[in-house]
Scaffold this active site. Structure first.
Site, short mmCIF file in Angstrom:
data_model
loop_
_atom_site.label_atom_id
_atom_site.label_comp_id
_atom_site.label_asym_id
_atom_site.label_seq_id
_atom_site.Cartn_x
_atom_site.Cartn_y
_atom_site.Cartn_z
N GLY A 39 -9.21 7.30 -5.66
CA GLY A 39 -7.96 6.76 -5.12
C GLY A 39 -8.09 5.29 -4.77
O GLY A 39 -9.08 4.87 -4.16
N ILE A 88 5.04 3.82 2.86
CA ILE A 88 4.66 2.56 2.21
C ILE A 88 4.36 1.55 3.30
O ILE A 88 5.15 1.37 4.24
CB ILE A 88 5.78 2.04 1.30
N LYS A 89 3.23 0.88 3.18
CA LYS A 89 2.84 -0.12 4.16
C LYS A 89 2.91 -1.49 3.51
O LYS A 89 2.29 -1.73 2.47
CB LYS A 89 1.42 0.16 4.68
N TYR A 117 -18.04 7.08 -8.75
CA TYR A 117 -17.38 8.03 -9.64
C TYR A 117 -17.78 7.80 -11.10
O TYR A 117 -17.84 6.65 -11.57
CB TYR A 117 -15.86 7.90 -9.52
N ASP A 137 -6.66 3.55 -2.59
CA ASP A 137 -6.76 3.31 -1.15
C ASP A 137 -8.19 3.47 -0.67
O ASP A 137 -8.69 2.67 0.14
CB ASP A 137 -5.81 4.22 -0.37
N ASP A 165 0.87 -1.18 0.00
CA ASP A 165 0.00 0.00 0.00
C ASP A 165 0.91 1.22 0.00
O ASP A 165 1.41 1.64 1.04
CB ASP A 165 -0.91 -0.04 1.23
N ALA A 166 1.14 1.79 -1.19
CA ALA A 166 2.07 2.91 -1.33
C ALA A 166 1.31 4.22 -1.24
O ALA A 166 0.66 4.64 -2.20
CB ALA A 166 2.82 2.81 -2.66
N GLY A 167 1.37 4.83 -0.07
CA GLY A 167 0.70 6.11 0.15
C GLY A 167 1.59 7.27 -0.23
O GLY A 167 2.73 7.09 -0.69
#
Length: 244
Positions: free
Chosen positions: A97, A17-18, A90, A99, A11-13
């Site tokens: 996003g 990065i997680k 959407y 996420d 999970d690249a915020g």
């Protein structure tokens, strides 16, 4: 391929990065950092990649991870019009996003009924999904740290040191308290308005500031720190199975 395998979710915020390692439905470990943890004794069969970073930064991260695990199957997850029983609100689904999309899907599967999803990290993100799996839309506002940083960067004389941020009672009587408590009040006011609009909805929250903020409002909630990773597993597993 069976989805009961060793899985790595990335999970690249925007700011961190997680990395979440799973086997089946079990979370084995979670790490944060700028790169894959070198001390992690884990060779994934499959990697699910979800990034809100630029194409260039996402490509660099992907190259680094694939060099580390060249034999692993790779799935890049993107927001879609429909997945795992949830329909995206959407008009251009891919612009939601990833996420947020994965969080909505995970929350819809975690609880029965209408859900408000709160992710309070760098930004505070709200999404609403009903019991039928229809994503109704949502909001994005600056997170607490971003609000403080923005205020400090745009003013010349609002300054304070970290040690000046102390708890106090009554109206703030220092610049440090005025800024930090003012940002808290702004975030709380936003969340309180959402709560008044959806008083019967269940709340699922993630992100470092989410539970702390909502506890102050007395909102009943389910805290799920691995919400995005759980959503990634649902979406990625559906793709591996070839479900429509």
């Amino acid at each position: 391929m069976s989805v009961e395998c060793k899985l790595l979710v990335i999970d690249a915020g925007n700011t961190s990065i997680k990395f979440t390692a799973l086997f089946g439905d079990q979370v084995l470990w979670v790490r944060r950092g700028d790169s894959y943890p070198t001390d992690a004794d884990f060779a994934p069969d499959v990697i699910y990649f979800a990034s809100v970073r630029s194409k260039e930064l996402s490509a660099l991260l992907r190259a680094d991870i694939q060099a580390e695990f060249p034999q692993s199957q790779w799935l890049t997850l993107k927001s879609q019009a429909y997945a795992c029983g949830v329909r995206n609100a959407y008009l251009e689904p891919e612009r939601l996003g990833i996420d947020r999309w994965l969080g909505v899907i995970a929350a819809h599967h975690l609880v029965t009924g209408d859900v408000v999803v709160v992710d309070a990290g760098t930004a505070i993100k709200i999404d609403v999904v009903n019991q039928a799996g229809l994503h109704l839309g949502g909001y994005i506002t600056p997170g607490l740290a971003m609000m403080e940083e923005s205020l400090l960067s745009k003013t010349a004389r609002i300054r304070y040191e970290a040690h000046e941020v102390v708890a106090g009672e009554g109206l703030p009587n220092s610049t440090a308290r005025a800024v930090t408590e003012g940002c808290h009040e702004m975030a709380l006011g936003f969340l309180e308005r959402i709560y008044r609009r959806y008083p019967t909805f269940k709340w699922v929250v993630t992100g470092g500031d989410a539970q702390r903020l909502l506890d102050l409002l007395g909102v009943s909630l389910e805290c799920q720190p691995n919400l995005v990773a759980l959503g990634a597993k649902l979406v990625g597993d559906e793709r591996l199975r070839g479900d429509k």
